[in-house]
Design a protein around this motif. Structure first.
Motif, PDB file in Angstrom:
ATOM      1  N   PRO A 144    -103.909  42.291  86.136  1.00 18.60           N
ATOM      2  CA  PRO A 144    -104.129  42.097  87.568  1.00 18.60           C
ATOM      3  C   PRO A 144    -102.951  42.591  88.390  1.00 18.60           C
ATOM      4  N   THR A 178    -106.941  32.481  80.189  1.00 21.55           N
ATOM      5  CA  THR A 178    -107.377  31.326  79.404  1.00 21.55           C
ATOM      6  C   THR A 178    -108.546  31.656  78.503  1.00 21.55           C
ATOM      7  N   GLY A 179    -108.750  32.939  78.181  1.00 26.42           N
ATOM      8  CA  GLY A 179    -109.793  33.289  77.221  1.00 26.42           C
ATOM      9  C   GLY A 179    -109.277  33.018  75.811  1.00 26.42           C
ATOM     10  N   SER A 180    -109.979  33.548  74.823  1.00 28.53           N
ATOM     11  CA  SER A 180    -109.572  33.350  73.423  1.00 28.53           C
ATOM     12  C   SER A 180    -108.128  33.766  73.221  1.00 28.53           C
ATOM     13  N   THR A 181    -107.752  34.873  73.873  1.00 31.55           N
ATOM     14  CA  THR A 181    -106.406  35.407  73.669  1.00 31.55           C
ATOM     15  C   THR A 181    -105.356  34.471  74.247  1.00 31.55           C
ATOM     16  N   ARG A 201    -106.418  29.919  85.781  1.00 34.70           N
ATOM     17  CA  ARG A 201    -107.210  30.048  87.001  1.00 34.70           C
ATOM     18  C   ARG A 201    -108.534  29.306  86.844  1.00 34.70           C
ATOM     19  N   SER A 202    -109.198  29.519  85.692  1.00 40.39           N
ATOM     20  CA  SER A 202    -110.428  28.771  85.415  1.00 40.39           C
ATOM     21  C   SER A 202    -110.319  28.240  83.995  1.00 40.39           C
ATOM     22  N   LYS A 288    -119.483  31.169  78.834  1.00 44.30           N
ATOM     23  CA  LYS A 288    -118.570  32.295  78.618  1.00 44.30           C
ATOM     24  C   LYS A 288    -118.441  32.508  77.117  1.00 44.30           C
ATOM     25  N   ARG A 289    -117.771  33.571  76.739  1.00 45.60           N
ATOM     26  CA  ARG A 289    -117.478  33.752  75.324  1.00 45.60           C
ATOM     27  C   ARG A 289    -116.727  32.508  74.841  1.00 45.60           C
ATOM     28  N   TRP A 451    -116.298  38.209  80.985  1.00 47.97           N
ATOM     29  CA  TRP A 451    -116.330  39.651  80.713  1.00 47.97           C
ATOM     30  C   TRP A 451    -117.708  40.102  80.231  1.00 47.97           C
TER      31      TRP A 451
HETATM   32  P1  NA7 Z   1    -111.033  37.145  78.647  1.00 47.39           P
HETATM   33  O1  NA7 Z   1    -111.900  36.248  77.837  1.00 47.39           O
HETATM   34  O2  NA7 Z   1    -111.676  38.157  79.516  1.00 47.39           O
HETATM   35  O3  NA7 Z   1    -110.093  36.211  79.500  1.00 47.39           O
HETATM   36  C1  NA7 Z   1    -109.290  36.706  80.545  1.00 47.39           C
HETATM   37  C2  NA7 Z   1    -108.596  35.556  81.208  1.00 47.39           C
HETATM   38  O4  NA7 Z   1    -107.702  36.067  82.175  1.00 47.39           O
HETATM   39  C3  NA7 Z   1    -109.530  34.599  81.935  1.00 47.39           C
HETATM   40  O5  NA7 Z   1    -109.070  33.299  81.744  1.00 47.39           O
HETATM   41  C4  NA7 Z   1    -109.355  35.031  83.399  1.00 47.39           C
HETATM   42  O6  NA7 Z   1    -109.594  34.005  84.309  1.00 47.39           O
HETATM   43  C5  NA7 Z   1    -107.904  35.386  83.391  1.00 47.39           C
HETATM   44  N1  NA7 Z   1    -107.521  36.234  84.509  1.00 47.39           N
HETATM   45  C6  NA7 Z   1    -107.923  37.491  84.758  1.00 47.39           C
HETATM   46  N2  NA7 Z   1    -107.359  37.946  85.882  1.00 47.39           N
HETATM   47  C7  NA7 Z   1    -106.589  36.939  86.351  1.00 47.39           C
HETATM   48  C8  NA7 Z   1    -105.751  36.791  87.488  1.00 47.39           C
HETATM   49  N3  NA7 Z   1    -105.613  37.758  88.387  1.00 47.39           N
HETATM   50  N4  NA7 Z   1    -105.112  35.608  87.668  1.00 47.39           N
HETATM   51  C9  NA7 Z   1    -105.267  34.613  86.776  1.00 47.39           C
HETATM   52  N5  NA7 Z   1    -106.033  34.698  85.681  1.00 47.39           N
HETATM   53  C10 NA7 Z   1    -106.693  35.851  85.474  1.00 47.39           C
HETATM   54  O7  NA7 Z   1    -110.026  37.966  77.704  1.00 47.39           O
HETATM   55  P2  NA7 Z   1    -109.427  37.599  76.284  1.00 47.39           P
HETATM   56  O8  NA7 Z   1    -108.477  38.684  75.921  1.00 47.39           O
HETATM   57  O9  NA7 Z   1    -108.920  36.219  76.242  1.00 47.39           O
HETATM   58  O10 NA7 Z   1    -110.651  37.608  75.327  1.00 47.39           O
HETATM   59  C11 NA7 Z   1    -111.492  38.733  75.200  1.00 47.39           C
HETATM   60  C12 NA7 Z   1    -112.280  38.607  73.950  1.00 47.39           C
HETATM   61  O11 NA7 Z   1    -111.509  39.011  72.843  1.00 47.39           O
HETATM   62  C13 NA7 Z   1    -112.709  37.235  73.571  1.00 47.39           C
HETATM   63  O12 NA7 Z   1    -113.772  36.763  74.289  1.00 47.39           O
HETATM   64  C14 NA7 Z   1    -113.008  37.372  72.113  1.00 47.39           C
HETATM   65  O13 NA7 Z   1    -114.261  37.968  71.942  1.00 47.39           O
HETATM   66  C15 NA7 Z   1    -111.957  38.331  71.680  1.00 47.39           C
HETATM   67  P3  NA7 Z   1    -111.035  33.824  85.031  1.00 47.39           P
HETATM   68  O14 NA7 Z   1    -111.906  33.190  83.998  1.00 47.39           O
HETATM   69  O15 NA7 Z   1    -111.499  35.211  85.413  1.00 47.39           O
HETATM   70  O16 NA7 Z   1    -110.767  32.982  86.196  1.00 47.39           O
END
Ligand code: NA7
Length: 484
Positions: A144, A178-181, A201-202, A288-289, A451
């Motif tokens: 971002p 806060t995704g898996s990573t 963020r979420s 979500k995933r 995503w």
């Molecule tokens: P994800 O699951 O796409 O997670 C991305 C995270 O980054 C998610 O929590 C987003 O919050 C956060 N995000 C993105 N942009 C911002 C900004 N600008 N500010 C704060 N937070 C932000 O990616 P991962 O790498 O964790 O996982 C991808 C896949 O890899 C996973 O699902 C597995 O299949 C393996 P948001 O929810 O958008 O508020």
């Protein structure tokens, strides 16, 4: 009768789907292929991702090729480097190295009227009768654009481009995402960090799972000696995966039970009511995933950890300021902010029939007939392309099934049945309509963002079960294609 002609094939990408494609071609006597890989090694996401704590969230016995089972996985959920090692080993075992061009990024591919002209960044040109685009989903890291990021004097890393030379122990680390990573990297860095701050963020539902659990050595030894048992275990795993597909695609008590377990995972591990509230998502589990972890909540509860749900206002030279005006002193920012998941082959300059570019063809979002064929792009197929079952069916299997389907077309070309094959617009529209309807009852449609969604708001997943996918891809249906 004319002698069969030998098709020249370019495979783009040496990740799971590129490797599945190459081996399927070879097993069917198609040997004139080259695999162009942008990275310095094979493995796709498992090559690019090396962050601490990287673990696959699919059990290892299912996260492998049916034709190349590995009996002796170290863990039930394998660590990233072991998966990369497995893929490299498969490439060696099936003698694909001589077909492989590493550090060869495809920058352009153009349909010539009868085949493809593919160009790599170093200027090399490959003429091909078919292109198989196995370019992956989670490929382009998303970082971002936060105000002030350029001013930060500490280290900045994206998890998908980790640099081991950057120290983490004893430092004040911010993790964003806060995704898996994000969940994995927080869990891994917390024990040795001076301080770890997770900017959320979420919040996501995090289902408890023993990600650290080893696969007993005895199991590996038995599976190694008794391939039949290994095969049976794979089939049992696939049957179990069917249950998971059912849970996400159809509402039932089974879905509700898994969702209840997600809620319980939070309740049981986070006793503090404030923290629990901050960590409670405002959407249904599984939407979500799904994130799995047995260590994340414990890491967050540690004395050197802090959860910050306040929005980020700006990055400063020495830290991160949140919208409440608080300044968090930070030495290192880790972006676990995911990927631009719907770019697929892009930014490659891909030009199909009559000069149509992939950007134009996909102006309203990526689309392909049964994940593999795109109107306007004859003799080109994608593997794990748009609407692939990334959230529901074991991906190696989906890649294998698609690779077999593509191979069936190429064999017909070899037999001289046609020169070019292109999916029709109407068949693609019909597939999209079927997908749209079937997405209705899926858990992905219950109100969340992730995503899985394209910029146009479509869900880029396959809402069907494995049997439906297998039967659709079992034999090419000529009625859906234009053969010339
Ligand atoms: P994800 O699951 O796409 O997670 C991305 C995270 O980054 C998610 O929590 C987003 O919050 C956060 N995000 C993105 N942009 C911002 C900004 N600008 N500010 C704060 N937070 C932000 O990616 P991962 O790498 O964790 O996982 C991808 C896949 O890899 C996973 O699902 C597995 O299949 C393996 P948001 O929810 O958008 O508020």
């Amino acid at each position: 009768m004319t002698a069969p002609r030998e098709p020249r094939i370019v495979i783009i990408g040496a990740g799971v789907s590129g490797i599945a494609s190459a081996i399927t071609l070879r097993r069917n006597g198609l040997n004139d292929f080259v695999i162009l890989e942008k990275g310095s090694d094979v493995g796709g996401v498992w090559h690019w991702n090396r962050y601490p704590g990287l673990t696959c969230d699919v059990p290892s016995q299912l996260y492998q090729f049916g034709f190349a089972p590995k009996p002796d996985w170290s863990h039930i959920f394998a660590p990233g480097p072991e998966i990369q090692g497995y893929l490299a080993d498969v490439v060696d075992r099936f003698e694909l190295r001589s077909h492989l061009r590493l550090n060869a990024e495809v920058v352009a591919a153009e349909f010539t009227g009868s085949g493809w002209r593919v160009e790599t960044g170093d200027g090399a040109v490959y003429e091909a009768d078919f292109v198989i685009a196995a370019t992956g989903v989670l490929h382009h890291p998303a970082t971002p654009d936060i105000p002030g990021l350029g001013e930060f004097t500490g280290d900045v890393l994206h998890t998908a481009r980790w640099d081991d030379a950057v120290p983490t122990a004893g430092r004040r680390i911010a993790v964003i995402g806060t995704g898996s990573t994000g969940v994995q990297v927080v869990s891994a860095l917390q024990p040795k960090a001076d301080r770890i701050t997770h900017f959320v963020r979420s919040p996501q539902w995090v289902i408890w799972a023993p990600m650290w659990m080893p696969q007993p050595a005895l199991v590996g030894a038995v599976l190694d000696r008794l391939p039949q048992v290994n095969q049976t275990l794979y089939q049992v795993g696939m049957a179990g995966a069917k249950l998971f597909t059912d849970v996400v695609t159809r509402p039932s008590w089974r879905r509700r039970a898994v969702q209840e377990f997600a809620r319980l995972s939070l309740r049981a591990q986070v006793r503090d009511p404030d923290m629990r509230e901050q960590l409670t998502p405002d959407y249904q589990p599984l939407c979500k995933r799904q994130v799995l972890s047995g260590s994340y909540y414990r890491a967050l509860r540690a004395r050197n950890a802090e959860l910050v749900t306040m929005g980020i206002d700006a990055v400063t030279a020495t830290g991160i300021r949140t919208v409440d005006g608080r300044h968090h002193e930070i030495d290192m920012i880790v972006f676990a902010t995911g990927f631009q998941a719907h770019n697929y082959m892009r930014p490659m300059n891909l030009v199909g029939r009559e000069g149509i570019s992939i950007d134009d063809a996909w102006a309203k979002g990526p689309r392909a007939y049964w994940m593999t064929a795109i109107p306007g792009f004859p003799n080109l197929f994608t593997v794990l392309g748009p609407n692939s079952p990334t959230g529901s069916i074991p991906l190696h299997h989906a890649a294998e099934v698609t690779a077999k389907y593509i191979t069936a077309w190429i064999q017909r070309w070899r037999a001289g049945e046609f020169d070019t094959v292109e999916v029709t617009e109407s068949a693609t529209e019909r597939f999209e309509a079927e997908v749209g309807e079937a997405l209705g009852p899926t858990v992905w449609s219950t109100g969340c963002n992730s995503w899985y969604f394209t910029e146009g708001g479509n869900i880029d997943l396959l809402p069907f079960n494995r049997r439906t996918m297998e039967s659709a891809l079992a034999t090419p249906d000529d009625r859906d294609f234009r053969l010339r």
